[in-house]
Scaffold this active site. Sequence first.
Site, PDB file in Angstrom:
ATOM      1  N   ASN A 190       0.802  -1.224   0.000  1.00  0.00           N
ATOM      2  CA  ASN A 190       0.000   0.000   0.000  1.00  0.00           C
ATOM      3  C   ASN A 190       0.835   1.274   0.000  1.00  0.00           C
ATOM      4  OD1 ASN A 190       0.243  -1.523   2.554  1.00  0.00           O
ATOM      5  ND2 ASN A 190      -0.408   0.393   3.488  1.00  0.00           N
ATOM      6  N   THR A 244     -26.270  -9.848   9.652  1.00  0.00           N
ATOM      7  CA  THR A 244     -27.179  -9.454   8.565  1.00  0.00           C
ATOM      8  C   THR A 244     -26.388  -8.767   7.454  1.00  0.00           C
ATOM      9  OG1 THR A 244     -28.957  -9.200  10.143  1.00  0.00           O
ATOM     10  CG2 THR A 244     -29.238  -8.072   8.035  1.00  0.00           C
ATOM     11  N   CYS A 265      -3.227   4.630   7.860  1.00  0.00           N
ATOM     12  CA  CYS A 265      -3.489   4.074   9.191  1.00  0.00           C
ATOM     13  C   CYS A 265      -2.422   4.497  10.184  1.00  0.00           C
ATOM     14  CB  CYS A 265      -3.530   2.556   9.112  1.00  0.00           C
ATOM     15  SG  CYS A 265      -4.704   1.978   7.914  1.00  0.00           S
TER      16      CYS A 265
HETATM   17  N1  PLP Z   1      -4.596  -4.309   3.457  1.00  0.00           N
HETATM   18  C1  PLP Z   1      -4.020  -3.314   2.767  1.00  0.00           C
HETATM   19  C2  PLP Z   1      -2.853  -3.611   1.873  1.00  0.00           C
HETATM   20  C3  PLP Z   1      -4.510  -2.006   2.882  1.00  0.00           C
HETATM   21  O1  PLP Z   1      -3.926  -1.015   2.194  1.00  0.00           O
HETATM   22  C4  PLP Z   1      -5.610  -1.760   3.742  1.00  0.00           C
HETATM   23  C5  PLP Z   1      -6.102  -0.386   3.947  1.00  0.00           C
HETATM   24  O2  PLP Z   1      -5.370   0.591   3.770  1.00  0.00           O
HETATM   25  C6  PLP Z   1      -6.182  -2.849   4.423  1.00  0.00           C
HETATM   26  C7  PLP Z   1      -5.645  -4.107   4.265  1.00  0.00           C
HETATM   27  C8  PLP Z   1      -7.358  -2.665   5.327  1.00  0.00           C
HETATM   28  O3  PLP Z   1      -8.543  -2.505   4.572  1.00  0.00           O
HETATM   29  P1  PLP Z   1      -9.833  -1.870   5.251  1.00  0.00           P
HETATM   30  O4  PLP Z   1      -9.569  -0.411   5.401  1.00  0.00           O
HETATM   31  O5  PLP Z   1     -10.949  -2.163   4.303  1.00  0.00           O
HETATM   32  O6  PLP Z   1     -10.011  -2.552   6.558  1.00  0.00           O
END
Ligand code: PLP
Length: 386
Positions: free
Chosen positions: A150, A236, A324
Amino acid sequence: MKQIYFDNNATTPVAPEVFDAMLPYLTEYYGNPSSMHTFGGQLHKKVEEARFKVAELIGAEPEEIIFTSCGTESDNTALMNAVEVSGGKRHIVTTRVEHPAVMNFAKHLARKSYRSTFLPVDSLGSLDMQAFAKALDDDTAIVSIMYANNETGVIFPIAAMGAILRERGIIFHSDAVQAAGKIPINVKELPVDMLSLSGHKIHASKGIGALYVRKGTRFYPYVIGGHQERGRRAGTENVASIIGLGKACELAKGDIKNESKYLSGLRDKLEKALLKNCPDARINGDIQNRLPNTTNISFEYIEGEAILLRLDEQGVCASSGSACSSGSLEPSHVLRAMGVPFNLIHGSIRFSLSRYNTEAEVDKVIDIMPALIKDLRALSPFGKQK
Ligand code: PLP
């Protein structure tokens, strides 16, 4: 001021077609697909149509798709499933550059008497295949390795790793949250057992994800309760978001090749101009083997956060490291694993594009960045001032 949104690996805008597809299922057709009456029960068919479209994006069969609440839940489910079904095996293999959805769950399991190995990457962010092969043992329950990173966009050799794992009978999960919809994926040809997707990275809404589980893979649910998703994920159904995800997958599949070309064209133009016009800048990650929409650039002698704030003042959204982990000043674990020096990690910016970005937006960022960087360097507390 119109925003220029270059932070699409953090989240994407909902596509207008997705919004239109979802809306009736929030207002008019708000029933519960499990209900006996026609009003609710008719939605079951719509959920199944969406499942078909999600499956089509990755070459799966519809019954191999389980809807979840997000990419994180898909990742957690995959890891938990493997340790539940693998007959007492206690070893998890993953990498040092995973998203926290995998990385922190592997650490969580390691605190509960499982064993987790975090594989190193090289300076380009690519996996060390020798270390990979060496890490496997008879106690390995699962290998979980992301399809594409990411932060840098670097793509991993999923097919080559899967072939080794299949031979050894080890469950293989790949977090394809950033890859799905951006590059072609065909699980018919790919030796993976489970694959995670997330709606909000591909122009569907937040709060919807999917987990592909290959037919024949033993499965134990993570969210336990009702009979939904054929007993594999209780709760649900989020009908409107499921329908939206189906639409988003249909849109992504429709034009994946042209879109990829369009995005890499914009990204390359941006990258080339920034490297030319901003001294002491460098790309992080393997440029030959990346997602088409992502670039991660370090500007030496300045803080990435300072660049982000200045960009923000001019209506440009980008990111330093993953969304994050922003909010903390912890240097990116991905760039650290790649051995990027600390001063370059601190000056790193990720631009991630989507189909809604234009060449005019790229030109605007190309226009403002050199002066912005020069200005910040003049104020830099890091010694060398440019
Ligand atoms: N995995 C990767 C490589 C991500 O980039 C992300 C979010 O940035 C996630 C998992 C998590 O996804 P979600 O935000 O839908 O929980």
